[in-house]
Design a protein around this motif. Structure first.
Motif, PDB file in Angstrom:
ATOM      1  N   MET A 289     -16.794 -29.824 -11.210  1.00  0.00           N
ATOM      2  CA  MET A 289     -16.204 -29.990 -12.544  1.00  0.00           C
ATOM      3  C   MET A 289     -16.959 -29.157 -13.576  1.00  0.00           C
ATOM      4  N   THR A 290     -18.262 -29.000 -13.362  1.00  0.00           N
ATOM      5  CA  THR A 290     -19.062 -28.195 -14.288  1.00  0.00           C
ATOM      6  C   THR A 290     -18.814 -26.708 -14.063  1.00  0.00           C
ATOM      7  N   ALA A 291     -18.716 -26.301 -12.806  1.00  0.00           N
ATOM      8  CA  ALA A 291     -18.499 -24.892 -12.474  1.00  0.00           C
ATOM      9  C   ALA A 291     -17.018 -24.510 -12.548  1.00  0.00           C
ATOM     10  N   ALA A 292     -16.174 -25.476 -12.878  1.00  0.00           N
ATOM     11  CA  ALA A 292     -14.744 -25.243 -13.132  1.00  0.00           C
ATOM     12  C   ALA A 292     -14.009 -24.626 -11.946  1.00  0.00           C
ATOM     13  N   HIS A 293     -14.179 -25.241 -10.790  1.00  0.00           N
ATOM     14  CA  HIS A 293     -13.520 -24.723  -9.589  1.00  0.00           C
ATOM     15  C   HIS A 293     -13.512 -25.806  -8.518  1.00  0.00           C
ATOM     16  N   HIS A 294     -12.760 -25.550  -7.437  1.00  0.00           N
ATOM     17  CA  HIS A 294     -12.851 -26.389  -6.242  1.00  0.00           C
ATOM     18  C   HIS A 294     -13.595 -25.580  -5.182  1.00  0.00           C
ATOM     19  N   TYR A 295     -14.923 -25.606  -5.253  1.00  0.00           N
ATOM     20  CA  TYR A 295     -15.705 -24.859  -4.270  1.00  0.00           C
ATOM     21  C   TYR A 295     -15.729 -25.605  -2.941  1.00  0.00           C
ATOM     22  N   HIS A 296     -15.649 -24.817  -1.848  1.00  0.00           N
ATOM     23  CA  HIS A 296     -15.625 -25.429  -0.512  1.00  0.00           C
ATOM     24  C   HIS A 296     -17.022 -25.464   0.086  1.00  0.00           C
ATOM     25  N   ILE A 297     -17.960 -26.005  -0.665  1.00  0.00           N
ATOM     26  CA  ILE A 297     -19.348 -26.083  -0.181  1.00  0.00           C
ATOM     27  C   ILE A 297     -19.652 -27.545   0.091  1.00  0.00           C
ATOM     28  N   HIS A 298     -18.888 -28.134   0.998  1.00  0.00           N
ATOM     29  CA  HIS A 298     -18.896 -29.584   1.157  1.00  0.00           C
ATOM     30  C   HIS A 298     -19.419 -30.054   2.504  1.00  0.00           C
ATOM     31  N   GLY A 299     -20.114 -29.188   3.225  1.00  0.00           N
ATOM     32  CA  GLY A 299     -20.635 -29.596   4.533  1.00  0.00           C
ATOM     33  C   GLY A 299     -21.549 -30.801   4.432  1.00  0.00           C
ATOM     34  N   THR A 300     -22.503 -30.747   3.500  1.00  0.00           N
ATOM     35  CA  THR A 300     -23.451 -31.854   3.348  1.00  0.00           C
ATOM     36  C   THR A 300     -22.723 -33.135   2.955  1.00  0.00           C
ATOM     37  N   THR A 301     -21.796 -33.007   2.021  1.00  0.00           N
ATOM     38  CA  THR A 301     -21.069 -34.180   1.518  1.00  0.00           C
ATOM     39  C   THR A 301     -20.242 -34.832   2.617  1.00  0.00           C
ATOM     40  N   PHE A 302     -19.403 -34.044   3.272  1.00  0.00           N
ATOM     41  CA  PHE A 302     -18.468 -34.618   4.248  1.00  0.00           C
ATOM     42  C   PHE A 302     -19.182 -35.108   5.500  1.00  0.00           C
ATOM     43  N   MET A 303     -20.140 -34.321   5.979  1.00  0.00           N
ATOM     44  CA  MET A 303     -20.840 -34.702   7.220  1.00  0.00           C
ATOM     45  C   MET A 303     -21.619 -35.993   7.035  1.00  0.00           C
ATOM     46  N   GLY A 304     -22.021 -36.281   5.811  1.00  0.00           N
ATOM     47  CA  GLY A 304     -22.761 -37.517   5.548  1.00  0.00           C
ATOM     48  C   GLY A 304     -21.989 -38.763   5.930  1.00  0.00           C
ATOM     49  N   LEU A 305     -20.662 -38.638   6.021  1.00  0.00           N
ATOM     50  CA  LEU A 305     -19.823 -39.792   6.361  1.00  0.00           C
ATOM     51  C   LEU A 305     -20.215 -40.386   7.714  1.00  0.00           C
ATOM     52  N   ALA A 306     -20.572 -39.523   8.663  1.00  0.00           N
ATOM     53  CA  ALA A 306     -20.859 -39.997  10.028  1.00  0.00           C
ATOM     54  C   ALA A 306     -22.020 -40.991  10.053  1.00  0.00           C
TER      55      ALA A 306
ATOM     56  N   VAL B 208     -16.607 -40.724  14.533  1.00  0.00           N
ATOM     57  CA  VAL B 208     -16.553 -40.101  13.205  1.00  0.00           C
ATOM     58  C   VAL B 208     -16.988 -38.640  13.296  1.00  0.00           C
ATOM     59  N   LEU B 209     -18.009 -38.381  14.105  1.00  0.00           N
ATOM     60  CA  LEU B 209     -18.487 -36.994  14.265  1.00  0.00           C
ATOM     61  C   LEU B 209     -17.365 -36.121  14.832  1.00  0.00           C
ATOM     62  N   LEU B 210     -16.648 -36.656  15.797  1.00  0.00           N
ATOM     63  CA  LEU B 210     -15.553 -35.880  16.392  1.00  0.00           C
ATOM     64  C   LEU B 210     -14.422 -35.682  15.380  1.00  0.00           C
ATOM     65  N   PHE B 211     -14.177 -36.686  14.542  1.00  0.00           N
ATOM     66  CA  PHE B 211     -13.158 -36.527  13.501  1.00  0.00           C
ATOM     67  C   PHE B 211     -13.580 -35.438  12.508  1.00  0.00           C
ATOM     68  N   LEU B 212     -14.868 -35.417  12.167  1.00  0.00           N
ATOM     69  CA  LEU B 212     -15.376 -34.380  11.256  1.00  0.00           C
ATOM     70  C   LEU B 212     -15.226 -32.993  11.892  1.00  0.00           C
ATOM     71  N   ARG B 213     -15.343 -32.957  13.207  1.00  0.00           N
ATOM     72  CA  ARG B 213     -15.104 -31.690  13.920  1.00  0.00           C
ATOM     73  C   ARG B 213     -13.663 -31.243  13.710  1.00  0.00           C
ATOM     74  N   PHE B 214     -12.709 -32.173  13.778  1.00  0.00           N
ATOM     75  CA  PHE B 214     -11.315 -31.822  13.514  1.00  0.00           C
ATOM     76  C   PHE B 214     -11.158 -31.336  12.072  1.00  0.00           C
ATOM     77  N   GLY B 215     -11.877 -31.978  11.156  1.00  0.00           N
ATOM     78  CA  GLY B 215     -11.829 -31.563   9.754  1.00  0.00           C
ATOM     79  C   GLY B 215     -12.344 -30.138   9.586  1.00  0.00           C
ATOM     80  N   PHE B 216     -13.414 -29.827  10.257  1.00  0.00           N
ATOM     81  CA  PHE B 216     -13.988 -28.483  10.236  1.00  0.00           C
ATOM     82  C   PHE B 216     -12.976 -27.477  10.775  1.00  0.00           C
ATOM     83  N   CYS B 217     -12.376 -27.800  11.906  1.00  0.00           N
ATOM     84  CA  CYS B 217     -11.366 -26.911  12.503  1.00  0.00           C
ATOM     85  C   CYS B 217     -10.167 -26.758  11.574  1.00  0.00           C
ATOM     86  N   PHE B 218      -9.780 -27.831  10.890  1.00  0.00           N
ATOM     87  CA  PHE B 218      -8.669 -27.758   9.955  1.00  0.00           C
ATOM     88  C   PHE B 218      -9.000 -26.811   8.807  1.00  0.00           C
TER      89      PHE B 218
END
Lengths: 286, 188
Positions: free
Chosen positions: A116-133, A145-155
């Motif tokens: 929101m500060t950098a005014a964009h949708h940056y795709h630098i979300h590896g740390t954020t999303f992987m933390g879910l596992a 969950v790790l395997l689902f995140l793998r599908f997310g990565f592939c997507f």
């Protein structure tokens, strides 16, 4: 071996590797937070922008309505401290998930406020999303969950290829040329004397060469469709992503180090971090 | 064909997850459906994102449009700084210029009110209008924040900021850009 058994192998190895994967992930995430401070983008260093970018993103809107950017600005130092300590605690005490949960929530908030500060949708979300596992203490839940995140990565990767194909990039020879010109305008303006500027100047004279690189990039992204079908190609996907990462750095000075964490979901990496000295075959389908 | 889809890894995954943990399976199933739907309607809703990644068709041209911030008459682009810090400064400036060009009104508000009539007519819209959209009074607060952010980045106080939109033409040998025109859009 039957295909289901190898799918089960992934779950078994990933589940047993949970502690090691957690330690590795949060050690890398801590390094990422240190890099954030060094590069001036921690929440404390970003605080106070009154003109937040909200686009037409329901999540950004929710953050605006709840005044989350203002609250995090007010308590930015405390926020960063909680982020750091929860990350370090998760790397040290790997048999608990309380600090992992705190880290996930705080890092998600940081990720949204940064964008929101950098005014964009940056795709630098590896740390954020992987933390879910790591919210899941149970080894089996973690593995699923790790395997689902793998599908997310592939997507993420395959979707990028699909968009390029859908928008006619394959036959549009000027695509990468025009993009490189705009992207490197600053360096060309200043006649910057760097190897990358020299490379860009050279490549701008060969539109077909640039287009070939673009087609290669699309091909590397498209390969990730295999990730939805089988584990058998994970070595190839690992090589493809590393080549993609290297190419993005060389040609565009883009290095999303956070997204390297998605590689933890690929079968060869799970095996490597998993059981030491024991290499089970994973994903070799009949 | 049915066998192919049945035996693919993702199908096996969801069948297995359904037996193991139905709640997790429903949650992930919803994520997949929402991601597909949002991709189809081109909506970003973090954590469900669009991965267009520079695929928007670029027009062939040797003309480059460039926005530059001059800090005490020195271009921001001339300062060495980490890439992500630059993204923050340039991105936030883009938001500011967009509002200035829109007469101090949030262009997102105009977009919403011209396209999403169902939302504008809803009971929640007054709350959204008050809480979501930026207003002109935040522009001067941004100017103060931006000046301070630049000062911290370059390591010295910044007195004045000028924002100029420039048009350049690439030389025939691709070695340099020549200024064609420029227009100052803001100064503070």
């Amino acid at each position: 071996m039957s295909r289901l058994r190898h799918f089960s192998d992934y779950l078994e190895i990933a589940g047993e590797a949970r502690s090691r994967v957690q330690r590795f992930f949060f050690a890398f995430a801590t390094l990422g937070l240190v890099i954030n401070v060094y590069t001036g983008i921690s929440l404390y260093q970003l605080r106070g922008n009154p003109l937040e970018y909200q686009a037409v993103d329901p999540t950004y809107w929710l953050f605006m309505l709840l005044h989350i950017p203002e609250w995090t600005s007010r308590f930015a130092l405390l926020f960063d401290a909680v982020l750091f300590f929860s990350c370090i605690a998760s790397a040290v005490w790997v048999r608990q998930n309380i600090s992992c949960t705190i880290f996930f929530i705080f890092h998600f908030i940081y990720f949204v406020v940064y964008n929101m500060t950098a005014a964009h949708h940056y795709h630098i979300h590896g740390t954020t999303f992987m933390g879910l596992a790591f919210l899941f203490r149970s080894r089996t839940n973690f593995a699923y969950v790790l395997l689902f995140l793998r599908f997310g990565f592939c997507f993420m990767m395959f979707s990028a290829a699909a968009w390029k194909i859908y928008r006619g990039n394959i036959t549009h020879v000027d695509q990468f040329y025009s993009f490189m010109l705009e992207y490197h305008a600053d360096n060309l303006l200043r006649s910057a004397d760097s190897w990358r500027t020299g490379l860009v100047r050279f490549l701008l004279g060969y539109k077909w060469l640039l287009h070939s690189f673009w087609l290669l990039l699309i091909a590397l992204e498209f390969l990730f469709i295999a990730g939805f079908l089988t584990l058998r190609w994970d070595r190839l996907l690992l090589a493809a992503y590393l080549l993609f990462f290297t190419g993005a750095f060389v040609l565009m000075d883009i290095y999303s180090y956070d997204n390297l964490l998605f590689l933890l979901t690929l079968a060869p990496v799970v095996q490597l971090i998993g059981l030491p000295g024991k290499r089970n075959s994973v994903g070799v389908a009949a | 064909m049915n066998g192919f889809f049945r035996n693919m890894l993702m199908a096996q995954y969801f069948r297995s997850l359904w037996k193991f943990n139905k709640w997790l399976c429903c949650f992930f199933g919803a994520v997949v459906i929402l991601q597909v739907v949002f991709t189809a309607i081109k909506l970003n809703a973090v954590p469900l994102l669009l991965y267009g990644m520079y695929s928007e068709k670029a027009l062939p041209s040797r003309i480059v449009h460039h926005r530059e911030a001059f800090l005490d008459d020195r271009p921001l682009s001339s300062y060495q700084m980490p890439q992500r810090r630059r993204q923050v400064l340039e991105g936030s400036l883009r938001q500011y210029v967009s509002m200035r060009k829109h007469g101090g009104e949030d262009p997102v508000r105009s977009r919403v009110e011209s396209r999403y009539f169902w939302l504008v007519r809803s009971a929640v819209y007054p709350c959204i209008k008050a809480g979501v959209f930026n207003s002109g009074k935040e522009l001067s607060a941004f100017e103060r924040w931006f000046r301070e952010a630049c000062s911290k980045t370059i390591g010295k106080p910044v007195g004045s900021v000028k924002i100029v939109e420039q048009v350049f033409r690439l030389s025939d040998d691709n070695s340099s850009l020549t200024l064609v025109s420029d227009e100052q859009v803001a100064a503070f």
